[in-house]
Design an enzyme around this catalytic site. Sequence first.
Site, short mmCIF file in Angstrom:
data_model
loop_
_atom_site.label_atom_id
_atom_site.label_comp_id
_atom_site.label_asym_id
_atom_site.label_seq_id
_atom_site.Cartn_x
_atom_site.Cartn_y
_atom_site.Cartn_z
N ARG A 104 26.41 10.34 12.61
CA ARG A 104 25.48 9.22 12.74
C ARG A 104 24.57 9.48 13.91
O ARG A 104 25.04 9.65 15.03
CB ARG A 104 26.29 7.95 13.02
CG ARG A 104 26.08 6.90 12.04
CD ARG A 104 26.95 5.71 12.22
NE ARG A 104 27.36 5.32 13.56
CZ ARG A 104 27.64 4.08 13.89
NH1 ARG A 104 27.49 3.11 13.01
NH2 ARG A 104 28.04 3.77 15.09
N THR A 108 19.14 6.05 15.56
CA THR A 108 18.73 5.40 14.30
C THR A 108 19.94 4.88 13.52
O THR A 108 19.78 4.07 12.61
CB THR A 108 18.01 6.41 13.40
OG1 THR A 108 18.96 7.43 13.02
CG2 THR A 108 16.83 7.06 14.10
N ASP A 200 35.41 4.88 18.99
CA ASP A 200 34.91 6.02 18.21
C ASP A 200 36.09 6.78 17.62
O ASP A 200 36.86 7.43 18.34
CB ASP A 200 34.08 6.93 19.12
CG ASP A 200 33.41 8.04 18.32
OD1 ASP A 200 34.12 8.79 17.63
OD2 ASP A 200 32.17 8.14 18.36
N ASP A 203 36.28 10.70 18.27
CA ASP A 203 36.65 11.02 19.65
C ASP A 203 38.13 10.75 19.90
O ASP A 203 38.80 11.49 20.61
CB ASP A 203 35.80 10.21 20.64
CG ASP A 203 34.41 10.80 20.80
OD1 ASP A 203 34.22 11.98 20.47
OD2 ASP A 203 33.51 10.06 21.25
C1 PRP Z 1 31.83 7.77 12.34
C2 PRP Z 1 32.84 7.50 11.25
C3 PRP Z 1 31.99 7.40 10.00
C4 PRP Z 1 30.73 6.79 10.54
C5 PRP Z 1 30.71 5.34 10.15
O1 PRP Z 1 31.46 9.09 12.34
O2 PRP Z 1 33.86 8.46 11.15
O3 PRP Z 1 31.73 8.65 9.40
O4 PRP Z 1 30.76 6.92 11.97
O5 PRP Z 1 29.53 4.75 10.52
P1 PRP Z 1 28.45 4.25 9.45
O6 PRP Z 1 29.21 3.48 8.40
O7 PRP Z 1 27.54 3.39 10.26
O8 PRP Z 1 27.75 5.45 8.88
P2 PRP Z 1 30.47 9.72 13.44
O9 PRP Z 1 29.07 9.65 12.96
O10 PRP Z 1 30.77 9.10 14.76
O11 PRP Z 1 30.83 11.25 13.42
P3 PRP Z 1 32.16 12.00 13.87
O12 PRP Z 1 33.26 11.58 12.91
O13 PRP Z 1 31.79 13.42 13.70
O14 PRP Z 1 32.47 11.62 15.28
N1 URA Z 2 32.10 4.98 13.96
C1 URA Z 2 33.21 4.85 14.72
O1 URA Z 2 33.92 5.83 14.96
N2 URA Z 2 33.52 3.63 15.19
C2 URA Z 2 32.77 2.54 14.93
O2 URA Z 2 33.14 1.42 15.38
C3 URA Z 2 31.62 2.69 14.14
C4 URA Z 2 31.31 3.93 13.67
#
Ligand code: PRP
Ligand code: URA
Length: 209
Positions: A104, A108, A200, A203
């Site tokens: 994400r 944006t 997150d 993380d």
């Molecule tokens: C997080 C999560 C989803 C997304 C959800 O991933 O694991 O994939 O955010 O958010 P959304 O519904 O608003 O799209 P992130 O983009 O943080 O990536 P990561 O898993 O690589 O940390």
């Molecule tokens: N992605 C995450 O990991 N946590 C949130 O709360 C939203 C998006």
Amino acid sequence: MANVIIMDHPLIQHKIGLIRRRETGTKDFRQAISEIAMLICYEATRGLKLDDVEIETPICRTTVKELRGKKLAVVPILRAGLGMVDGMLTLIPTAKVGHIGLYRDPDTLKPVEYYCKLPADCAEREVFVVDPMLATGGSSVAAIRMLKEKGCRNIRFMCIIAAPEGVEEMKREHPDVDIYVGALDERLNEHGYIVPGLGDAGDRIFGTK
Ligand code: PRP
Ligand code: URA
């Protein structure tokens, strides 16, 4: 219209309580995510078709049930979805595994694609897309769109925590995809994080913060 199935099993609720806690460390967080995935998988596979098969027990011939076709695939959305794969494969060890890489954009909140590798015959498989978090819905909507572009038609989505905004977006964009949710939370905050949520997920699974 998509079914939204919210888990009410006490074991799932208890384990979600563990991962929400700020003080839960990487090892326990990762383990609970895997266990919750397994428990949601149990519910999400409830509708799988069975065939009658004749076998012999040590005593006599009888008819037993066998999963029809057994053509399943698990597709985690990277990174956090990876934390759910072990739990899924514990229950469906013959499933093939595809990977979709999306992150994400922090400004944006739109998903950015960086990887896609799917089983060659994914269009013939029942696909379980897994990601612990459904926030705005951007990532899951995009991942499922990518799967449909590869010909997949039989798709379910599993997450551990969802915001109402993400559920609505998924229902609007993919009304044919059933959604299995561990817990439905209140809302998103101004940064697109789920409230109360767990922070997150990527993380916390990988210990990167
Ligand atoms: C997080 C999560 C989803 C997304 C959800 O991933 O694991 O994939 O955010 O958010 P959304 O519904 O608003 O799209 P992130 O983009 O943080 O990536 P990561 O898993 O690589 O940390
Ligand atoms: N992605 C995450 O990991 N946590 C949130 O709360 C939203 C998006």
